[in-house]
Design a protein around this motif. Structure first.
Motif, short mmCIF file in Angstrom:
data_model
loop_
_atom_site.label_atom_id
_atom_site.label_comp_id
_atom_site.label_asym_id
_atom_site.label_seq_id
_atom_site.Cartn_x
_atom_site.Cartn_y
_atom_site.Cartn_z
N GLU A 152 0.84 -1.21 0.00
CA GLU A 152 0.00 0.00 0.00
C GLU A 152 0.87 1.26 0.00
O GLU A 152 0.60 2.21 -0.72
N LEU A 177 -6.18 7.01 0.27
CA LEU A 177 -7.15 5.92 0.34
C LEU A 177 -6.36 4.63 0.45
O LEU A 177 -5.69 4.21 -0.52
N THR A 179 -6.08 0.84 0.72
CA THR A 179 -6.94 -0.31 0.43
C THR A 179 -6.59 -1.50 1.33
O THR A 179 -5.44 -1.68 1.74
N SER A 181 -7.58 -5.80 1.76
CA SER A 181 -8.27 -6.96 1.14
C SER A 181 -9.48 -7.37 1.97
O SER A 181 -10.42 -7.94 1.46
N LYS A 223 -4.15 -3.38 8.87
CA LYS A 223 -4.54 -2.10 8.26
C LYS A 223 -4.39 -0.97 9.27
O LYS A 223 -4.06 0.15 8.90
N VAL A 244 -10.27 1.61 2.84
CA VAL A 244 -11.30 1.14 1.91
C VAL A 244 -11.07 -0.35 1.65
O VAL A 244 -9.97 -0.73 1.24
N HIS A 246 -11.08 -3.55 -0.41
CA HIS A 246 -11.04 -3.84 -1.86
C HIS A 246 -10.61 -5.31 -1.99
O HIS A 246 -9.41 -5.61 -1.99
N SER A 249 -7.61 -6.96 -4.19
CA SER A 249 -6.19 -6.61 -3.97
C SER A 249 -5.45 -6.33 -5.28
O SER A 249 -4.34 -6.81 -5.48
N HIS A 252 -3.55 -1.09 -5.14
CA HIS A 252 -2.78 -1.26 -3.89
C HIS A 252 -2.87 -0.06 -2.96
O HIS A 252 -2.43 -0.17 -1.82
N SER A 253 -3.40 1.04 -3.41
CA SER A 253 -3.77 2.23 -2.63
C SER A 253 -3.87 3.41 -3.58
O SER A 253 -3.51 3.29 -4.76
N ALA A 264 -3.93 6.00 -8.63
CA ALA A 264 -3.84 4.67 -8.03
C ALA A 264 -2.68 3.91 -8.65
O ALA A 264 -2.26 4.20 -9.77
N PHE A 302 -15.23 -2.00 -4.00
CA PHE A 302 -14.78 -1.21 -2.85
C PHE A 302 -15.92 -1.11 -1.85
O PHE A 302 -17.08 -0.96 -2.23
#
Ligand code: NAD
Ligand code: MG
Length: 396
Positions: A152, A177, A179, A181, A223, A244, A246, A249, A252-253, A264, A302
């Motif tokens: 991330e 943001l 992400t 999994s 996280k 968020v 997701h 995966s 990755h952020s 992203a 998401f």
């Protein structure tokens, strides 16, 4: 040739690092390999990579390794203990340090590498959570470059403008943001989570990782640690980092800018991508990772995380907001609770419960230096241990 020290070489990140390094034998030379106690795996790595130094934390294991290397007539010097680690990363023959030890045990050697001005490839997220401000200050003083390996944070690093300094917010960034999994229990009920076994918690749907980070992914503490990591690395306030979920995966952020643009980084979930990015940076080098097949993936979903089922995320956000010694306490209590869960001494819901109880007993204050934060870490571990003992006694 660029000399590299791989700390935590026998682990998941260590193995992926050696895989990428072996693809670029004309560019990198493995100078040092270090691990905890798996002397057989370290011997196999020494035979392939022929490092100058091999370090094991465990003295008995180091003796076994030394004897095996002598019988193979390999000139690798074998050492043991944490002081050898910090000494090895300062070696002039080492330009790049992969910090991939798991847990706060990685903090002193990571700070030593930063102080010595090395390029530090930072997988060991716990060192940023425990001593983030110290590590960033050491890197600044030593002239080190910190490149995040956590997928991330590596993605965020790639989405930020070139030339940003570690710990300093990039101009024009509104928020991050981050992400997630969602881990193996994303769709499990509270009742199923209460009965979860270590093997179920470690069966991550997307990533193959060490057992400690796998449990962290199941509780979502991973996280939470990453939220703190993002604040330290990118100079963000906790409220600027949104988690968020997701499940695929693939993203990755993301970084959102004040003009509403969201950048992203996408790719297959394979740690060799961030590792190759950090090894080659600012160039791009091959990682062995297959092309992303977006048509096969078909969907990118998401959703918001369920804080009710995953209280670790709430605890980590609160620790990030308190700052000071709170993240170190959160991390230490988590390490003890996760080890107890993996050893069958604690149920899955007990992990966040222990962390919350230790945090409640802690008076947060600013961190002064490494000794200070290591003392806080020891205090939180002993509090968590005595809670575990009391819980076991109460349960009998
Ligand atoms: P792992 O359990 O597979 O490997 C850990 C390594 O650290 C092993 O080589 C072990 O011998 C070594 N080690 C442990 N304690 C040590 C000590 N006291 N002294 C010296 N060596 C010691 O873990 P992993 O999955 O490779 O994760 C390593 C770090 O990278 C963790 O901080 C984790 O959070 C982070 N990370 C991992 C992944 C991943 O995909 N595996 C992704 C992002 C971040
Ligand atoms: Mg990660």
């Amino acid at each position: 040739m660029i000399g590299i020290a791989v700390l935590g070489s026998t682990g998941s990140i260590g193995a992926s690092t050696l895989d990428v390094v072996a693809r670029h034998g004309d560019r990198f030379r493995v100078h040092t390999l270090a691990a905890h106690s798996d002397h057989r795996r370290l011997l196999a790595q020494c035979l392939v990579h022929r490092p100058q130094r091999a370090i094991l934390e465990d003295a008995q294991a180091a003796q076994e390794l030394g004897a095996a290397l002598r019988s193979c007539a390999l000139p690798t010097r074998v050492e043991c203990g944490p002081a050898a680690l910090s000494d090895a990363v300062r070696d002039p023959g080492v330009a790049v340090v992969m910090a991939a030890i798991v847990g706060a045990a990685g903090l002193p050697s990571t700070i030593a590498a930063a102080s010595a001005g090395k390029r530090v490839l930072l997988a060991n997220k716990e060192s940023l959570v425990v001593g983030g401000a110290l590590l960033v200050a050491a890197a600044r003083r030593g002239g080190a470059t910190l490149i995040p390996i956590d997928s991330e944070h590596n993605a965020i690093f790639q989405c930020l403008p070139a030339g940003v300094s570690t710990g300093v917010p990039a101009s024009g960034v509104r928020r991050i943001l981050l992400t997630a999994s969602g881990g193996p229990f994303l769709r499990k009920s509270r009742a199923e989570m209460t009965r979860a076994t270590p093997d179920e918690a470690c069966a991550h749907p997307r990533w193959r990782m060490g057992r400690k980070i796998s449990v962290d992914s199941a509780t979502l503490m991973n996280k939470g640690l990453e939220l703190i990591e993002a604040c330290v690395l990118f100079g963000m306030e906790p409220r600027q980092v949104e988690v968020v979920v997701h499940p695929q995966s693939i993203v990755h952020s993301m970084v959102e800018y004040v003009d509403g643009s969201v950048l992203a980084q996408l790719g297959n979930p394979d740690m060799r991508t961030p590792i190759a990015h950090a090894l080659g940076w600012p160039e791009r080098i091959a990682s062995g990772v297959e092309s992303l097949d977006l048509v096969a993936a078909a969907r990118l979903d998401f959703e918001a995380p369920d804080i009710g089922r995953f209280p670790a995320l709430r605890l980590a956000r609160a620790a990030a907001e308190s700052g000071g010694t709170s993240p170190a306490v959160l991390n230490a209590a988590n390490e003890v609770a996760v080890a107890a869960f993996l050893a069958g001494r604690l149920g899955f819901p007990g992990v966040p419960a222990i962390i919350e109880a230790v945090l409640e007993r802690h008076d947060c204050r600013p961190v002064t230096d490494l000794e200070d934060v290591l003392a806080v870490d020891r205090w939180a571990r002993s509090e968590a241990e005595s809670m575990l003992t009391r819980a076991a006694v109460a349960g009998t």
